[in-house]
Design a protein around this motif. Structure first.
Motif, PDB file in Angstrom:
ATOM      1  N   ASP A   6     -81.333 -77.938 -59.062  1.00 17.08           N
ATOM      2  CA  ASP A   6     -80.669 -78.975 -58.130  1.00 17.08           C
ATOM      3  C   ASP A   6     -79.407 -78.044 -57.886  1.00 17.08           C
ATOM      4  N   LEU A   7     -78.809 -77.322 -58.265  1.00 16.65           N
ATOM      5  CA  LEU A   7     -77.506 -76.723 -58.014  1.00 16.65           C
ATOM      6  C   LEU A   7     -77.670 -75.905 -56.781  1.00 16.65           C
ATOM      7  N   LEU A   8     -79.017 -75.292 -56.697  1.00 17.09           N
ATOM      8  CA  LEU A   8     -79.340 -74.564 -55.258  1.00 17.09           C
ATOM      9  C   LEU A   8     -80.048 -75.662 -54.374  1.00 17.09           C
ATOM     10  N   ASP A   9     -80.157 -76.614 -54.329  1.00 18.97           N
ATOM     11  CA  ASP A   9     -80.441 -77.646 -53.440  1.00 18.97           C
ATOM     12  C   ASP A   9     -82.018 -77.295 -52.984  1.00 18.97           C
ATOM     13  N   TYR A  10     -82.920 -76.807 -53.928  1.00 18.39           N
ATOM     14  CA  TYR A  10     -84.077 -76.339 -53.697  1.00 18.39           C
ATOM     15  C   TYR A  10     -84.889 -77.244 -53.115  1.00 18.39           C
ATOM     16  N   ASP A  11     -85.563 -76.982 -52.039  1.00 20.10           N
ATOM     17  CA  ASP A  11     -86.460 -77.947 -51.426  1.00 20.10           C
ATOM     18  C   ASP A  11     -88.056 -77.819 -51.626  1.00 20.10           C
ATOM     19  N   PRO A  12     -88.579 -78.548 -52.648  1.00 18.45           N
ATOM     20  CA  PRO A  12     -90.009 -78.380 -52.876  1.00 18.45           C
ATOM     21  C   PRO A  12     -91.006 -78.827 -52.156  1.00 18.45           C
ATOM     22  N   ASN A  13     -90.531 -79.221 -50.894  1.00 17.03           N
ATOM     23  CA  ASN A  13     -91.400 -80.096 -49.983  1.00 17.03           C
ATOM     24  C   ASN A  13     -91.905 -79.135 -48.787  1.00 17.03           C
ATOM     25  N   CYS A  65     -71.508 -61.230 -39.524  1.00 11.87           N
ATOM     26  CA  CYS A  65     -71.738 -60.405 -40.984  1.00 11.87           C
ATOM     27  C   CYS A  65     -71.968 -61.424 -42.005  1.00 11.87           C
ATOM     28  N   ILE A  66     -70.996 -62.334 -42.054  1.00 13.05           N
ATOM     29  CA  ILE A  66     -70.927 -63.348 -43.138  1.00 13.05           C
ATOM     30  C   ILE A  66     -72.201 -64.401 -42.778  1.00 13.05           C
ATOM     31  N   LEU A  67     -72.357 -64.983 -41.637  1.00  9.23           N
ATOM     32  CA  LEU A  67     -73.303 -66.145 -41.344  1.00  9.23           C
ATOM     33  C   LEU A  67     -74.966 -65.291 -41.652  1.00  9.23           C
ATOM     34  N   ASP A  68     -74.869 -64.269 -41.298  1.00 12.51           N
ATOM     35  CA  ASP A  68     -76.575 -63.393 -41.497  1.00 12.51           C
ATOM     36  C   ASP A  68     -76.425 -63.297 -43.125  1.00 12.51           C
ATOM     37  N   LEU A  69     -75.464 -62.975 -43.774  1.00 16.57           N
ATOM     38  CA  LEU A  69     -75.880 -62.855 -45.336  1.00 16.57           C
ATOM     39  C   LEU A  69     -75.859 -64.163 -45.916  1.00 16.57           C
ATOM     40  N   LEU A  70     -75.221 -65.200 -45.650  1.00 17.34           N
ATOM     41  CA  LEU A  70     -75.305 -66.459 -46.106  1.00 17.34           C
ATOM     42  C   LEU A  70     -76.767 -66.895 -45.848  1.00 17.34           C
ATOM     43  N   ALA A  71     -76.890 -66.906 -44.575  1.00 18.51           N
ATOM     44  CA  ALA A  71     -78.225 -67.497 -44.267  1.00 18.51           C
ATOM     45  C   ALA A  71     -79.475 -66.829 -44.963  1.00 18.51           C
ATOM     46  N   ALA A  72     -79.134 -65.323 -45.076  1.00 15.09           N
ATOM     47  CA  ALA A  72     -80.464 -64.753 -45.825  1.00 15.09           C
ATOM     48  C   ALA A  72     -80.522 -65.194 -47.216  1.00 15.09           C
ATOM     49  N   VAL A  73     -79.427 -65.345 -48.033  1.00 18.84           N
ATOM     50  CA  VAL A  73     -79.461 -66.081 -49.185  1.00 18.84           C
ATOM     51  C   VAL A  73     -80.129 -67.232 -49.201  1.00 18.84           C
ATOM     52  N   GLY A  74     -79.557 -68.386 -48.258  1.00 19.16           N
ATOM     53  CA  GLY A  74     -80.073 -69.547 -48.266  1.00 19.16           C
ATOM     54  C   GLY A  74     -81.567 -69.603 -47.836  1.00 19.16           C
ATOM     55  N   LEU A  75     -82.129 -68.827 -47.285  1.00 24.82           N
ATOM     56  CA  LEU A  75     -83.571 -68.690 -46.790  1.00 24.82           C
ATOM     57  C   LEU A  75     -84.313 -68.201 -47.938  1.00 24.82           C
ATOM     58  N   ILE A  77     -83.787 -68.165 -51.225  1.00 20.64           N
ATOM     59  CA  ILE A  77     -83.940 -69.188 -52.343  1.00 20.64           C
ATOM     60  C   ILE A  77     -84.360 -70.710 -51.965  1.00 20.64           C
ATOM     61  N   ASN A  78     -84.777 -70.655 -50.591  1.00 20.73           N
ATOM     62  CA  ASN A  78     -85.529 -71.971 -50.115  1.00 20.73           C
ATOM     63  C   ASN A  78     -84.642 -73.262 -50.323  1.00 20.73           C
ATOM     64  N   ALA A  79     -83.445 -72.855 -50.122  1.00 18.01           N
ATOM     65  CA  ALA A  79     -82.258 -73.900 -50.053  1.00 18.01           C
ATOM     66  C   ALA A  79     -82.443 -74.873 -48.966  1.00 18.01           C
ATOM     67  N   VAL A  80     -81.904 -76.069 -48.910  1.00 17.95           N
ATOM     68  CA  VAL A  80     -82.148 -76.799 -47.683  1.00 17.95           C
ATOM     69  C   VAL A  80     -81.044 -76.269 -46.519  1.00 17.95           C
ATOM     70  N   TRP A  81     -79.793 -75.731 -46.947  1.00 17.06           N
ATOM     71  CA  TRP A  81     -78.828 -75.449 -46.122  1.00 17.06           C
ATOM     72  C   TRP A  81     -79.227 -74.177 -45.375  1.00 17.06           C
ATOM     73  N   GLY A  82     -79.975 -73.332 -45.802  1.00 17.15           N
ATOM     74  CA  GLY A  82     -80.468 -71.900 -45.203  1.00 17.15           C
ATOM     75  C   GLY A  82     -80.818 -72.045 -43.852  1.00 17.15           C
ATOM     76  N   PRO A  83     -81.551 -72.703 -43.277  1.00 16.46           N
ATOM     77  CA  PRO A  83     -82.025 -72.865 -41.932  1.00 16.46           C
ATOM     78  C   PRO A  83     -80.793 -73.462 -41.161  1.00 16.46           C
ATOM     79  N   VAL A  84     -79.900 -74.259 -41.864  1.00 13.46           N
ATOM     80  CA  VAL A  84     -78.696 -74.676 -40.672  1.00 13.46           C
ATOM     81  C   VAL A  84     -77.741 -73.464 -40.653  1.00 13.46           C
ATOM     82  N   ILE A  85     -77.603 -72.742 -41.509  1.00 17.17           N
ATOM     83  CA  ILE A  85     -76.809 -71.494 -41.588  1.00 17.17           C
ATOM     84  C   ILE A  85     -77.380 -70.404 -40.503  1.00 17.17           C
ATOM     85  N   TRP A  86     -78.787 -70.445 -40.680  1.00 15.82           N
ATOM     86  CA  TRP A  86     -79.383 -69.582 -39.883  1.00 15.82           C
ATOM     87  C   TRP A  86     -79.206 -69.956 -38.364  1.00 15.82           C
TER      88      TRP A  86
END
Length: 135
Positions: A6-13, A65-75, A77-86
């Motif tokens: 839940d803390l990672l906002d994992y998207d199981p769908n 640099c910051i955006l790429d690294l944040l997006a990489a982590v978000g994508l 871990i399958n977080a819902v915010w990953g594609p947004v940062i990407w």
């Protein structure tokens, strides 16, 4: 306290194909972010010390640099915010090479790469959703 998922906002769908595709994109973004970090630290093939770049280039390198690294982590871990940062990172770089091409120059191959990756993501996502709906 809720569990770590839940803390990672994992998207199981998300479908399996979408998750695999996002992992590939995460690897590409991690690579790009690490290359940018190396450039900021003055390490790289094209040499040029970070402090010798003009201010707009310095700002762009740090932000991307910051955006790429944040997006990489978000994508990854399958977080819902990953594609947004990407998407923010892609739009930022596309804007650099289109709206501000007098400062950053024109790099059509980067614009096309971002458009192709995003377009393929949308196609894979829609395909996974259609497949789940038909099941």
């Amino acid at each position: 306290m809720s569990d770590a998922v839940d803390l990672l906002d994992y998207d199981p769908n998300r479908g399996r194909l979408t998750r695999y595709y996002l992992r590939v994109v995460a690897f590409l973004l991690l690579s790009a972010g690490l290359v940018r970090a190396a450039q900021i630290m003055g390490v790289g093939f094209d040499a040029g010390h970070f402090l010798t770049f003009e201010r707009p280039w310095q700002a762009a390198m740090i932000v991307l640099c910051i955006l790429d690294l944040l997006a990489a982590v978000g994508l990854w871990i399958n977080a819902v915010w990953g594609p947004v940062i990407w998407a923010v990172a892609a739009i930022t770089e596309i804007a650099m090479y289109t709206l501000f091409r007098d400062i950053y120059g024109q790099h059509q191959e980067r614009i096309l790469a971002h458009a192709a990756l995003m377009g393929l993501y949308i196609a894979v996502l829609l395909g996974d959703r259609r497949r789940r709906r038909d099941e």
